[in-house]
Design an enzyme around this catalytic site. Structure first.
Site, mmCIF file in Angstrom:
data_model
loop_
_atom_site.group_PDB
_atom_site.id
_atom_site.type_symbol
_atom_site.label_atom_id
_atom_site.label_comp_id
_atom_site.label_asym_id
_atom_site.label_seq_id
_atom_site.Cartn_x
_atom_site.Cartn_y
_atom_site.Cartn_z
ATOM 1 N N GLU A 88 1.151 -1.469 0.116
ATOM 2 C CA GLU A 88 0.096 -0.081 -0.219
ATOM 3 C C GLU A 88 0.642 0.887 -0.142
ATOM 4 O O GLU A 88 1.903 1.513 0.376
ATOM 5 C CB GLU A 88 -0.890 0.052 1.157
ATOM 6 C CG GLU A 88 -2.209 -1.165 1.429
ATOM 7 C CD GLU A 88 -3.062 -1.557 2.429
ATOM 8 O OE1 GLU A 88 -2.922 -0.651 2.599
ATOM 9 O OE2 GLU A 88 -3.782 -2.124 2.386
ATOM 10 N N CYS B 148 -2.162 -5.001 -5.429
ATOM 11 C CA CYS B 148 -2.572 -5.748 -4.743
ATOM 12 C C CYS B 148 -1.621 -7.194 -4.673
ATOM 13 O O CYS B 148 -0.379 -7.224 -6.250
ATOM 14 C CB CYS B 148 -3.969 -6.258 -5.892
ATOM 15 S SG CYS B 148 -5.155 -5.362 -5.548
ATOM 16 N N GLU C 72 -1.424 -10.325 -6.241
ATOM 17 C CA GLU C 72 -1.662 -10.610 -7.062
ATOM 18 C C GLU C 72 -1.118 -10.561 -7.790
ATOM 19 O O GLU C 72 -0.199 -10.833 -8.909
ATOM 20 C CB GLU C 72 -3.481 -11.458 -7.860
ATOM 21 C CG GLU C 72 -3.633 -11.804 -6.576
ATOM 22 C CD GLU C 72 -5.039 -11.221 -5.483
ATOM 23 O OE1 GLU C 72 -3.963 -10.357 -4.904
ATOM 24 O OE2 GLU C 72 -5.477 -11.398 -4.884
ATOM 25 N N CYS D 61 -6.583 -7.512 -10.602
ATOM 26 C CA CYS D 61 -6.201 -8.384 -10.800
ATOM 27 C C CYS D 61 -5.985 -9.411 -11.804
ATOM 28 O O CYS D 61 -5.415 -10.731 -12.060
ATOM 29 C CB CYS D 61 -5.494 -9.480 -9.643
ATOM 30 S SG CYS D 61 -4.710 -7.864 -8.324
HETATM 31 N N1 THU Z 1 -6.221 -7.094 -2.781
HETATM 32 C C1 THU Z 1 -5.278 -7.174 -2.876
HETATM 33 O O1 THU Z 1 -4.641 -7.236 -2.270
HETATM 34 N N2 THU Z 1 -5.966 -8.098 -4.323
HETATM 35 C C2 THU Z 1 -7.150 -8.315 -4.160
HETATM 36 O O2 THU Z 1 -8.012 -9.300 -5.095
HETATM 37 C C3 THU Z 1 -8.281 -7.442 -3.740
HETATM 38 C C4 THU Z 1 -7.334 -6.360 -2.673
HETATM 39 C C5 THU Z 1 -5.850 -6.459 -2.003
HETATM 40 C C6 THU Z 1 -5.286 -4.376 -1.535
HETATM 41 C C7 THU Z 1 -5.703 -3.439 -0.509
HETATM 42 O O3 THU Z 1 -4.143 -2.832 -0.037
HETATM 43 C C8 THU Z 1 -6.058 -3.749 0.107
HETATM 44 O O4 THU Z 1 -6.385 -5.533 -0.437
HETATM 45 C C9 THU Z 1 -7.623 -3.590 0.431
HETATM 46 O O5 THU Z 1 -8.158 -3.598 -0.647
#
Ligand code: THU
Length: 174
Positions: free
Chosen positions: A78, A87, A89, A129
């Site tokens: 983040e 994300c 993935e 993703c």
């Molecule tokens: N997030 C992921 O890493 N993968 C996903 O497929 C959905 C969301 C993360 C993004 C963000 O850092 C946190 O989860 C909340 O949305």
């Protein structure tokens, strides 16, 4: 259209319809996975715990298995400027694309949960993703198996990204 699509005529309106069937396999618990699947999912769980998610406090880990047996791991990263984060993935699949451009991605394992509690339902990859994963499936012309879970509980498996993103936009649309 894809192999699982069907075009039929709606009797009342004469308008054509496209209906899609998709398939997700369900493992009721971690114990139902094979030994190698357990090993790979444990890689996703392990890296989930190191996610950098100070803002959402929602931790995601993803592990990729390449055709040469190499396992790659990534977690969500983040940023204070929220949209600059990425994300799990995409962190791991872009790493695979950058460092192993000639290897096929065979499987992806995902585990996600808030930092302060268990997530007991399978948590699928977000739409962005799915789109990113689709690029590599099209590029390598072979399916990527995707397993996803919360932090505990059932695991869902899609045999191909296509099952999670039926109407995908790809290079053929350009
Ligand atoms: N997030 C992921 O890493 N993968 C996903 O497929 C959905 C969301 C993360 C993004 C963000 O850092 C946190 O989860 C909340 O949305």
């Amino acid at each position: 259209m894809d192999f699982f699509s069907k075009i039929s005529k709606n009797k009342n309106t004469l308008m054509k319809e496209i209906r899609i069937e998709t398939k997700i396999s369900v493992f009721e618990s971690f114990d139902e996975l094979s030994d190698s699947e357990k090993e790979y999912m444990n890689k996703a769980i392990e890296i989930r715990k190191k996610a950098y998610a100070p803002y959402s406090k929602f931790l995601v880990g993803a592990a990729i298995v390449l055709d040469n047996g190499v396992i790659l791991q990534g977690s969500n990263q983040e940023n204070a400027a929220y949209p600059s984060g990425l994300c799990a993935e995409r962190v791991v699949i872009f790493y695979a694309g950058a460092n192993y451009p000639n290897n096929k991605i065979v499987k992806m394992f995902i585990s996600a949960a808030p930092s302060d509690r268990e997530a007991t339902s399978p948590i699928p990859p977000c739409g962005s993703c799915r789109q990113s994963i689709s690029e590599y499936e099209v590029k390598q012309d072979s399916p990527i198996e995707i397993y996803y879970m919360g932090s505990t509980g059932p695991i869902h498996k899609s045999d191909s990204l296509k099952n999670l993103l039926p109407f995908m936009f790809d290079k053929e649309n350009l």
